[in-house]
Enzyme design. Structure first.
Site, short mmCIF file in Angstrom:
data_model
loop_
_atom_site.label_atom_id
_atom_site.label_comp_id
_atom_site.label_asym_id
_atom_site.label_seq_id
_atom_site.Cartn_x
_atom_site.Cartn_y
_atom_site.Cartn_z
N HIS A 20 0.87 -1.17 0.00
CA HIS A 20 0.00 0.00 0.00
C HIS A 20 0.91 1.22 0.00
O HIS A 20 1.76 1.37 0.87
CB HIS A 20 -0.93 0.04 1.21
N CYS A 21 0.74 2.09 -0.97
CA CYS A 21 1.61 3.26 -1.11
C CYS A 21 0.90 4.50 -0.56
O CYS A 21 -0.12 4.92 -1.10
CB CYS A 21 1.98 3.47 -2.57
N PRO A 22 1.44 5.09 0.49
CA PRO A 22 0.81 6.30 1.03
C PRO A 22 0.97 7.51 0.10
O PRO A 22 0.19 8.44 0.17
CB PRO A 22 1.53 6.53 2.36
N ASN A 25 -1.83 6.87 -2.21
CA ASN A 25 -3.01 6.48 -1.43
C ASN A 25 -3.77 5.33 -2.11
O ASN A 25 -4.97 5.41 -2.30
CB ASN A 25 -3.93 7.68 -1.20
#
Length: 179
Positions: A20-22, A25
């Site tokens: 999951h890439c912040p 998002n």
């Protein structure tokens, strides 16, 4: 074995789940990995270009302290380039090995037991040059691993899953309904 994982942040089933890439998002997986990789590459190029311009400006201005903005931006670029370039390098290694971030962090495959690697060149071609995979509308059902499902094309974009009695126990049939 499928490389499908339910993302803990997005709560979605993601095929070839990487992480999951912040920054974006979103979960990174089969359908958007090449865009994430291009994002990292462009971000590194942008930082390097900005750093180069700042260094050129600082080199031509006398005294150096008269262009404090370029000096501050150059320092920020150097500080930010280290982790961003490290992240790009990490993903280059992952593609070379045919792994996802999730598989690397959990040590799912060690040594030569990775069934998904095709060699360095084929891994890069597969990850970065393939057409965008189809979108599944029934991703929640797909993650539950129901054996008697058929993938049916919808009138709009994508596919949805339907339970069917005539599907063999472990097959996934594709039917076209826009006739």
């Amino acid at each position: 074995y499928q490389r499908r994982v339910r993302g803990s942040v997005c709560n979605r089933c993601v095929e070839n789940f990487d992480h999951h890439c912040p920054w974006v998002n979103n979960c990174v997986g089969k359908r958007n990995y090449k865009y994430f990789f291009c994002f990292l590459t462009c971000l590194n190029l942008h930082i390097l270009l900005t750093l180069s311009i700042c260094i050129l400006r600082c080199a031509t201005v006398q005294p150096l302290w008269s262009d404090i903005a370029s000096l501050i931006v150059a320092v920020f670029c150097v500080i930010s380039l280290v982790p961003v370039l490290g992240l790009l390098s990490f993903h280059i290694v992952l593609i070379r090995l045919g792994l996802t971030t999730n598989e690397k962090v959990t040590h799912k495959y060690t040594g030569s037991d990775n069934p998904f690697t095709e060699g360095c060149a084929k891994n890069f071609l597969y990850m970065l040059c393939r057409p965008k995979p189809l979108r599944y509308e029934g991703y929640k059902e797909l993650c539950k691993t129901k054996p008697r499902l058929a993938l049916v094309k919808t009138k709009g974009k994508g596919y949805k899953l339907q339970e069917q009695d005539n599907v063999s126990e472990y097959s996934l049939q594709v039917e076209n309904t826009d006739v």
